[in-house]
Structure formats: C-alpha cells, structure tokens
Write a protein that holds these residues in place. Structure first.
Motif, short mmCIF file in Angstrom:
data_model
loop_
_atom_site.label_atom_id
_atom_site.label_comp_id
_atom_site.label_asym_id
_atom_site.label_seq_id
_atom_site.Cartn_x
_atom_site.Cartn_y
_atom_site.Cartn_z
N GLY A 117 41.39 -61.94 46.30
CA GLY A 117 41.62 -61.68 44.89
C GLY A 117 42.06 -60.27 44.58
N LEU A 118 41.94 -59.36 45.57
CA LEU A 118 42.32 -57.96 45.36
C LEU A 118 43.50 -57.56 46.22
CD1 LEU A 118 38.76 -56.33 45.27
CD2 LEU A 118 40.22 -56.91 43.32
N GLU A 119 44.24 -58.53 46.73
CA GLU A 119 45.32 -58.25 47.67
C GLU A 119 46.37 -57.31 47.09
OE1 GLU A 119 43.59 -62.25 48.84
OE2 GLU A 119 44.17 -61.23 46.97
N ASP A 120 46.85 -57.61 45.89
CA ASP A 120 47.90 -56.79 45.29
C ASP A 120 47.40 -55.38 44.98
OD1 ASP A 120 49.64 -58.90 45.47
OD2 ASP A 120 49.45 -59.50 43.36
N GLU A 121 46.18 -55.30 44.48
CA GLU A 121 45.62 -53.99 44.14
C GLU A 121 45.48 -53.12 45.38
OE1 GLU A 121 41.39 -52.19 42.44
OE2 GLU A 121 41.97 -54.26 41.96
N PHE A 122 44.96 -53.68 46.47
CA PHE A 122 44.81 -52.92 47.71
C PHE A 122 46.18 -52.53 48.27
CE2 PHE A 122 40.45 -53.61 47.52
CZ PHE A 122 39.80 -53.06 48.62
N TYR A 123 47.12 -53.45 48.20
CA TYR A 123 48.46 -53.17 48.74
C TYR A 123 49.10 -51.99 48.01
CZ TYR A 123 53.30 -53.87 50.15
OH TYR A 123 54.57 -53.68 50.64
N GLU A 124 49.04 -52.00 46.69
CA GLU A 124 49.65 -50.93 45.91
C GLU A 124 48.94 -49.60 46.15
OE1 GLU A 124 49.65 -52.23 41.88
OE2 GLU A 124 51.00 -53.93 42.25
N CYS A 125 47.61 -49.63 46.18
CA CYS A 125 46.84 -48.40 46.37
C CYS A 125 47.09 -47.79 47.74
CB CYS A 125 45.36 -48.70 46.19
SG CYS A 125 44.28 -47.27 46.48
N ASN A 156 49.61 -48.26 49.83
CA ASN A 156 50.98 -47.79 50.00
C ASN A 156 51.21 -46.48 49.26
OD1 ASN A 156 53.09 -49.63 51.52
ND2 ASN A 156 51.53 -50.98 50.64
N ARG A 157 50.54 -46.31 48.14
CA ARG A 157 50.63 -45.04 47.41
C ARG A 157 50.04 -43.90 48.25
NH1 ARG A 157 48.89 -46.97 43.09
NH2 ARG A 157 46.68 -46.47 43.31
N GLU A 158 48.89 -44.16 48.88
CA GLU A 158 48.26 -43.13 49.71
C GLU A 158 49.09 -42.86 50.97
OE1 GLU A 158 46.02 -41.37 48.60
OE2 GLU A 158 45.20 -42.57 46.97
N ALA A 159 49.68 -43.91 51.54
CA ALA A 159 50.51 -43.72 52.73
C ALA A 159 51.74 -42.89 52.41
CB ALA A 159 50.91 -45.07 53.30
N ASP A 160 52.33 -43.10 51.24
CA ASP A 160 53.50 -42.31 50.84
C ASP A 160 53.13 -40.84 50.66
OD1 ASP A 160 55.10 -44.55 50.88
OD2 ASP A 160 54.96 -44.90 48.71
N ASP A 161 51.87 -40.59 50.31
CA ASP A 161 51.39 -39.23 50.09
C ASP A 161 50.51 -38.78 51.25
OD1 ASP A 161 51.15 -36.85 48.70
OD2 ASP A 161 49.45 -37.54 47.49
N TYR A 162 50.90 -39.18 52.48
CA TYR A 162 50.04 -38.92 53.63
C TYR A 162 49.80 -37.43 53.88
CZ TYR A 162 54.00 -37.54 56.56
OH TYR A 162 55.08 -36.89 57.08
N ALA A 163 50.74 -36.57 53.46
CA ALA A 163 50.57 -35.13 53.69
C ALA A 163 49.30 -34.61 53.03
CB ALA A 163 51.79 -34.37 53.18
N LYS A 164 48.92 -35.23 51.92
CA LYS A 164 47.67 -34.84 51.25
C LYS A 164 46.48 -35.07 52.16
CE LYS A 164 45.93 -37.87 48.44
NZ LYS A 164 45.73 -38.75 47.25
#
Length: 581
Positions: free
Chosen positions: A189-197, A199-207
């Motif tokens: 039930g949380l698949e989309d939420e986890f996916y978006e979150c 991927n957002r963190e992966a894009d900002d991996y330098a942080k």
C-alpha cells in the motif's frame, strides 16, 4: 562515444519474461533474443541486478547484435530484483552457497529447445561478479566467459580498499539501487510513496556522503540488512569468506577473458582474477585459455569504444570495438571458428603516455624491475604543496629523524578528485588544485622516458599522534605546462598494516613501516615531464573519514586532529616502488 557494431544476417525474435526456476522453487525471469531461424544456437547469458530491460547489455543492444550473429542472448534479473522473485542480498545467491542461481540458470538455458548446449556469459561490473561467482560451481554446459571490470574480493575491492570504506561508490550505489527496487521492498500500500521518496534521496546522494554517522543509512535502514552488515564488518573476518573468488580459482574449468581498465574501481580484481585462474584453474585448457586486456578507460558499459578518459583523450588507437572484440572471442569458443583467439598473446595492455597497445606473455611482465624512488630533501620548485619535496633514485644518506609533517583533520578532509573510482570526476584528472594541503615529492625534469608497467606500491616510514590514521598516496605525471595528471593511487588504513583480519592500533608517535598498494598501471613518463608522488591522509568522499580513534569509523561522528609524519632518512627511507621496463 559511438558504438562500432555491424549487425549480422539473422532477423531476431524477442521473448519477454521467461520463467527460470531455481532449485529452491524461486522463479527468476529473463528476456531472450534469438535468431529467427530453425535450429539450435549457442547461448550468451547476462545476469543483472539493474533490470533486464535496462542493464548495460540491454541498453547497448547486445541482445539484437549477438542474436543477429547466430546466438541466443538471455538477460535475467537476479534474485529479488525487478521481475524476479526472492530476496536480494548482493552476491550471496550467485555462487556456491545454498542457492546456486548462476549454475541453475546456465543449465536451464542448456535444456531449452533453441539451445545447442554451449553456454557463454557476458556482462560487467555486478554482471561480471555474477560470472565470477558462478565459476566455482562448474556448470557442465558452460564453455567460456567474458567478464568486464569486476571484482575478485568483495571486501577488498567493492566495499573496502586498504581497510577504508569505499564511501562515495557504495553509498551512492546503495541509495540508487534500493530506490530502483523500492516498490518490491515497500510495505503493501506504500509502494508509490516509498518509490518517490527513495528516488528523491538517491538523486541527492551527495547529501548522504556528508551525513554522520555513515551507518545506518536512514533512507534504506528499514528495507534491507546488507548495507549495515557491510559496515558492521570493517575487518576481513569470516563474514567475507564466502565473497572471495580467490578461494575457488582451482575450480575454474573454462577460458575467461578478463577485460579491465587502468582507471576502473575494480582494476585489482581484474588482475587478480586473471593471475589466479591462469595459475590455478582446474585444467590446462582453462589455464591456457585465460586472457587479460587492460585499457586506459574508466568504468563504463562499453569501454572498448572509448578514446577519452577523465581529462585525457588517448586517441583513436584506444578504441578496440566492444562488440567485435567479444564476438571474436565467442565465435572461437562457442562456434569453433579458427580466428586466432587461442594463439593470441595472453596479456594486452594499453600503455599511456605513448598511447599504444602492447602484448605480453604474462602479468606482471617479467621484464619489469621494481625500482625505488626515494622521498628526499630540498625543493623541486614545481609545486605549491606543503613541502615541494624532491623524488630521487638515490637512497637518502641523512641520519637522525628527518621527516615532513602535516595535520590530518577529519572535520576538513582532503577532497578526492579523479582516479579509479565509480562516481563523479573519475579517471585521469589534474591534481594541482588538490596538492596545496598535501606533501609532494617530484623528480627533476626527465631527460629520458620512464616506462612504468606493472604493480605499484609505496613504502612509507611514518608515525601519527593518533591511534589510527590513513595513508593516501598518489602518483601523477607532471606535464611541461604544470598539469599534474593522476596516474594511480591507493590508501591504507593504518590499523590494518599488519593484517586485515586482526587490526592493531598504532603506538602514537612511533615510526612504523607501511605498504600502500597503488594497484597497477602502464604509463610512460615522457622527456620534459616529471614524476610526482603525493602523500596525505584522506581522500573524501571517495573513502570515508578516519576519525583517528582506532574504532569503526562508520559508526562515529567525531574524532581528533592527528599530527602525521613521513620519514625520509637513511634508516627510514620512504619511497615508491615502480616496475620499470
């Protein structure tokens, strides 16, 4: 980069999502490309965690290319990734453990109606690891493999190097590839939420490279255990035993082409796997069939079609042709084509500086003579480093404690730039702006070329005020215009100077001998250039910070500034050992 490949004569049929059963009942799924023709064909298999529809081989069009030349190509999602069932734990199920997914996949392919029973393996990086891991299981239908840029030991090359955590690569890799698998790992039930979150963190991996502590890694800590396991085992203990290929070289039964590059994060693995299998493989056929190619490239899905690496253009001669090189290999071993593969010299190296391919009978070349170049007194008048020291072939004759010193500050580490890592700004890069806070030792302007081809290491006589510190050594080619182009480098976390299994902290201020493995190169330093050695104690974020406490750095958030000394007297003559041809 333009891929050079000439399509073959066959039209191609594609089948998606074929079910491949494993011995424990888990279903892995694969896509196939096969000739649109009657009969059976040899098979090439890639096993990937990166999505069978988006793997390096898929993206390059390997399925269509090799199928058009009379092969069936199978690209499979490994266990727990994308459309395959089960739990993903890196490397665990690909070798000779309880599950033997590589073996089972090869034998499945051999039994299919389109297969003639002759199987080869392709792929690089992780897909190279799935090849190497599977070799110990001796699948009877495996005939040959071609492994690009992959590891021999997943402790010493993938997760750690010289005892230091490969932070930049592994933190980025973990975030990115947990994100791509987020829907499979998320609570129902949380698949989309986890996916978006994710991927957002992966894009900002330098942080996350700057985040403390390194472990646990917050975005993924509830989704899998393996990242925490890696960082809970900073020593080369029993946990890592199953992840070493070296323990099973004597079980290899087929020819493998080990294809790597001087600026690859897995260069040492490519070299070690070749040497280990050449010396120890189970049969003479396998031993004599090992081949090694090392080019000037960085880690890349199609390195043999690259002429530029980092800031250096190595010219058209660096291009071998990625598809054609492998087609020739498999045409010989899987189709019996007499094309000279079996009589080629076993070692082919691209020598930088002169930018030429050279062939040898073995690695390392027997002609290479390990020659010391010593850190010496005086000013080279070539660098704005802390000391601007001199590098000489003569051993220093000074007595007493002669040293250069600097502070190593984990709160303000020396930043990494260039080198053989998987991340931003890799490859040969100008080090001038990164040498101001380090020690350097530079030769006079060369009158004759220096041909360095083989393994490289530094022998440091050094001390620290702390219980632990890092020693980072870089070798660069200083051009007449002042550029300091990185050739090779290495790191040693000092508490591992006697053993990676049983580390020992330093005695503060006590001079101690350390050997730093710079892996290898083939480079000619040309007349008019200089050879430079740089020494420091950090290379962040490529490697994690050393907090100088002697504890597990991944779990720490604070430490101390260390005073480090490099000795260069007659009793403690710090030097680099260069293999000269």
């Amino acid at each position: 980069m333009v891929l050079k490949k000439k399509r073959g004569d066959f039209d191609v049929l594609i089948d998606r999502g074929l079910e491949v059963p494993m011995r424990d009942g888990t279903i892995l799924r694969a896509d196939t490309w096969r000739p649109d023709a009657q009969g059976t064909f040899p098979v090439l298999i890639e096993r990937t965690p990166y999505d069978k529809r988006g793997s390096s081989e898929s993206n390059l069009g390997a399925g269509d290319f090799y199928a058009s030349h009379g092969y069936v190509v199978v690209i499979q999602d490994v266990r727990g990734r994308f459309e395959s069932e089960g739990e993903f734990y890196p490397f665990r199920d690909d070798g000779d453990g309880e599950n033997k997914d590589g073996y089972d996949t090869i034998q499945w392919a051999a039994e299919q109606p389109w297969s003639n029973g002759k199987i080869g393996t392709i792929g690089g990086s992780y897909s190279g690891a799935t090849q190497y891991r599977m070799l110990s299981t001796q699948p009877p239908n495996l005939v040959a493999g071609f492994a690009r840029q992959s590891s021999a030991d997943y402790y010493d090359e993938w997760v750690y190097r010289g005892g230091a955590f490969e932070h930049g690569f592994n933190t980025m890799w973990t975030l990115k590839h947990t994100a791509t698998n987020a829907r499979k790992l998320a609570p129902k039930g949380l698949e989309d939420e986890f996916y978006e979150c994710l991927n957002r963190e992966a894009d900002d991996y330098a942080k996350w490279l700057e985040n403390l502590p390194i472990s646990p890694l917050s975005p993924v800590k509830s989704l899998h255990q393996w990242y925490v396991d890696w960082l809970n085992h900073p020593n080369q203990d029993e946990f890592w035993h199953e992840f070493s290929n070296a323990r099973s070289y004597d079980r290899v039964t087929v020819p493998i082409h080990h294809f790597g590059s001087w600026y690859d994060c897995f260069l040492a693995g490519t070299l070690r796997n070749y040497v280990g299998m050449r010396e120890k493989a189970a049969t003479r056929h396998a031993r004599m069939g090992q081949r090694l190619t090392i080019g000037p490239w960085v880690h890349d899905p199609a390195p043999a079609d690259m002429r530029k690496s980092g800031d250096v253009d190595f010219g058209e001669q660096a291009i071998l042709g990625w598809f054609e090189t492998r087609l020739r290999w498999f045409d010989h071993w899987l189709k019996g084509v007499d094309n000279g593969v079996d009589t080629d010299k076993p070692v082919k190296l691209f020598t930088m500086g002169i930018n030429k391919w050279r062939e040898f009978d073995e690695w390392p070349p027997h002609q290479a003579i390990l020659t010391p170049f010593y850190f010496s007194d005086g000013s080279a008048k070539s660098s704005s480093s802390l000391n601007d020291g001199i590098l000489r072939s003569e051993k220093p004759d000074q007595f007493g404690e002669v040293f250069d010193e600097y502070k190593s500050d984990p709160y303000n580490p020396i930043r990494s730039f260039g080198g053989g890592h998987l991340g931003d700004n890799n490859g040969p890069r100008d080090q001038v702006n990164y040498e101001k806070r380090v020690l350097t030792y530079t030769t006079e302007i060369l009158r004759d070329p220096i041909d360095v081809t083989g393994p490289v290491k530094a022998v440091l006589y050094a001390s620290s005020s702390a219980l632990d510190t890092d020693w980072v050594v870089r070798i660069s080619d200083v051009h007449p215009d002042g550029k300091s182009m990185l050739i090779c480098d290495g790191i040693l976390r000092s508490r591992f100077h006697e053993s990676f299994e049983n580390p020992t902290t330093l005695v503060p201020h006590m001079p101690t001998a350390f050997e730093v493995d710079l892996w290898a190169t083939s480079h000619v330093f040309m007349p008019g250039h200089r050879l430079r050695v740089a020494v420091t104690s950090s290379g962040f974020p490529r490697w994690d910070r050393n907090w100088h406490t002697g504890k597990n750095n991944a779990l720490e958030t604070s430490g101390i500034v260390a005073l480090n000394r490099i000795y260069r007297d007659s009793i403690r003559p710090s030097h680099v050992l260069l293999p000269l041809l």
